[in-house]
Enzyme design. Structure first.
Site, PDB file in Angstrom:
ATOM      1  N   GLU A  76       0.723  -0.931  -0.110  1.00 14.36           N
ATOM      2  CA  GLU A  76      -0.491  -0.150  -0.278  1.00 14.36           C
ATOM      3  C   GLU A  76       0.837   1.237   0.222  1.00 14.36           C
ATOM      4  OE1 GLU A  76      -2.785   1.057  -0.330  1.00 14.36           O
ATOM      5  OE2 GLU A  76      -4.959  -0.594   0.780  1.00 14.36           O
ATOM      6  N   ASP A 181     -14.418  -4.876  11.581  1.00 14.25           N
ATOM      7  CA  ASP A 181     -15.796  -5.259  11.062  1.00 14.25           C
ATOM      8  C   ASP A 181     -15.827  -4.127   9.796  1.00 14.25           C
ATOM      9  OD1 ASP A 181     -18.012  -5.905  10.044  1.00 14.25           O
ATOM     10  OD2 ASP A 181     -18.724  -5.964  12.209  1.00 14.25           O
ATOM     11  N   ASN A 209     -10.320   5.662   1.654  1.00 12.79           N
ATOM     12  CA  ASN A 209      -8.739   4.900   1.097  1.00 12.79           C
ATOM     13  C   ASN A 209      -8.304   6.876  -0.248  1.00 12.79           C
ATOM     14  OD1 ASN A 209      -7.440   3.025   0.578  1.00 12.79           O
ATOM     15  ND2 ASN A 209      -9.126   1.642   0.444  1.00 12.79           N
ATOM     16  N   ASP A 259      -9.655   1.809  -5.083  1.00 10.38           N
ATOM     17  CA  ASP A 259      -8.459   1.343  -3.711  1.00 10.38           C
ATOM     18  C   ASP A 259      -7.998   2.323  -3.572  1.00 10.38           C
ATOM     19  OD1 ASP A 259      -6.595   0.845  -1.426  1.00 10.38           O
ATOM     20  OD2 ASP A 259      -6.819  -1.121  -2.196  1.00 10.38           O
TER      21      ASP A 259
END
Length: 327
Positions: A76, A181, A209, A259
Site C-alpha cells: 500500500e 469489522d 482510502n 482503492d
C-alpha cells in the site's frame, strides 16, 4: 511537516499531485463505469507476489512492467520521493516500509513492531506516517533497527485501525480509519494540521482510502471503498475546509473495488481497482473511465506517479488471501 513543491510538466502521467506529496477543472457529479473505455494490453499473469508495477507511456499504449517481486502481503501507500529519487511503499500486514531505488532496482525494507499504513516526506529530511494508533516521525537507518516518535494518537479503540493517508499541498496530513469489522461505517477521515491539531472531517466511512486534489486545489477526491465510490468535495486550500460532497465515480459492485488513487498533470484521477485486475483513469469533468490498464495481479491496491522523469505510474498490490500459484 509542511512539504515543498516539485514541478512536473509533461502529460499525461506527470503528476501535479506529486509536487506536494513528494516534497512537501472542477468535476461534475454522478459518473459511472464506461464499458467503452480503451483497454490496453497487460502482460500475462503468474508474477507471484507482485508488489510494484510500472505503467509507462509508450506511444498510445502503456507498458506494464514488474519492478519488484515480493511477496507483498498487503502492499500500500506508494510514495515517490523526489529528493531521494526513489519509491517508498508499505506492507501493512508485514509491518514493513520498503524503498526501491528505481534506477538500480536496489531494494531495502525496515520492519516495525506495529503496522505502518501510509507515508509522506518530512521537510528537512525523513518521513512521517500513520503507524499503529497514530501519526509519527519515522527513522529509517541504513543499518540497525527503525524507530518512530509518536506525535499524535488518533484512536485507542482496538476495533478501529488506521488506513490510507496523504499530504495536501500545504503539508497538512489527511488520514482515515476503518473498522476491523468492515461492514460497520465507523471510519473517520482526519486532518492533522501544521500545529498537530486533529480535525474530524468525514464520518460514517466503511473503508477510508484514496485521496487526491485537483490541479487548482479547488476539489478534493476521496474514496470509500465499500461504498464503491470516489467522492469529490469543494476544497479550500487556505483553511483545509471541505464541503458539498458529491460522487465523481461509482463502481458497479462485483467488478472490483476502488482503492488508492493519484492525480496526473492533466488532472485525471488514476484509481487502483482491488479484485479488478486493473488500474483505471477517470476524467474529472465527466466522471467517466477513459482508460483501463489491466494488471497481472488480482488486487492492485494503490498508485503513485514518480520516476526520474515523473512519467511512471507505480502500482502496489496484495497477495494476502490470494492463491499465489495464480497471482
Amino acid at each position: 511537516e509542511q512539504q515543498q513543491e516539485q514541478v512536473a510538466t509533461q502529460p499525461p502521467l506527470k503528476n501535479e499531485e506529486a509536487h506536494a506529496e513528494a516534497e512537501s477543472g472542477t468535476a461534475t457529479t454522478g459518473g459511472t463505469s464506461d464499458t467503452t473505455a480503451p483497454v490496453v494490453e497487460a502482460p500475462s499473469t503468474g508474477q507471484q507476489g507482485l508488489a510494484a508495477a510500472r505503467v509507462s507511456e509508450g506511444g498510445e499504449a502503456y507498458r506494464v512492467e514488474r519492478v519488484w517481486e515480493g511477496p507483498s502481503l498487503l502492499g500500500e501507500g506508494p510514495m515517490w520521493h523526489p529528493v531521494d529519487q526513489c519509491l517508498y511503499w508499505v506492507d501493512v500486514t508485514d509491518r514493513r516500509v520498503n524503498r526501491l531505488q528505481v534506477m538500480t532496482r536496489e531494494h531495502k525494507s525496515w520492519q516495525f513492531p506495529v503496522a505502518v499504513s501510509c507515508l509522506a516526506p518530512l521537510q528537512g529530511g525523513g518521513l512521517v506516517g500513520a503507524i499503529g494508533t497514530g501519526f509519527a516521525v519515522l527513522h529509517l537507518p541504513e543499518s540497525g533497527e527503525p524507530t518512530f516518535e509518536m506525535k499524535v494518537e488518533l484512536t485507542t479503540d482496538n476495533s478501529i485501525r488506521i488506513n490510507d493517508g496523504k499530504c495536501d499541498r500545504k503539508g497538512r496530513f489527511w488520514v482515515g480509519t476503518i473498522a476491523r469489522d468492515m461492514s460497520k461505517p465507523d471510519g473517520i477521515l482526519y486532518l492533522i494540521d501544521e500545529k498537530l491539531q486533529v480535525h474530524e472531517k468525514v464520518h460514517d466511512i466503511k473503508i477510508s482510502n484514496g485521496l487526491g486534489w485537483s490541479l487548482d486545489n479547488s476539489v478534493m477526491y476521496y474514496t470509500d471503498s465499500l461504498q464503491y465510490k470516489i467522492f469529490k468535495y469543494d476544497f479550500d486550500e487556505t483553511t483545509g475546509q471541505i464541503s458539498n460532497q458529491s460522487v465523481l465515480h461509482e463502481f458497479p459492485e462485483g467488478l472490483g473495488v476502488p482503492d488508492g488513487l493519484t492525480v496526473d498533470a492533466d488532472g485525471y484521477i488514476w484509481s487502483a481497482v482491488w479484485n479488478g485486475y486493473e488500474v483505471v483513469r477517470i476524467n474529472p469533468g465527466t466522471g467517466q473511465i477513459d482508460t483501463r490498464v489491466p494488471m497481472p495481479c488480482q488486487r492492485p491496491t494503490s498508485c503513485m506517479i514518480g520516476g526520474i522523469n515523473m512519467d511512471t505510474l507505480y502500482v502496489t498490490s496484495c497477495c494476502r488471501d490470494v492463491n499465489e500459484s495464480e497471482e
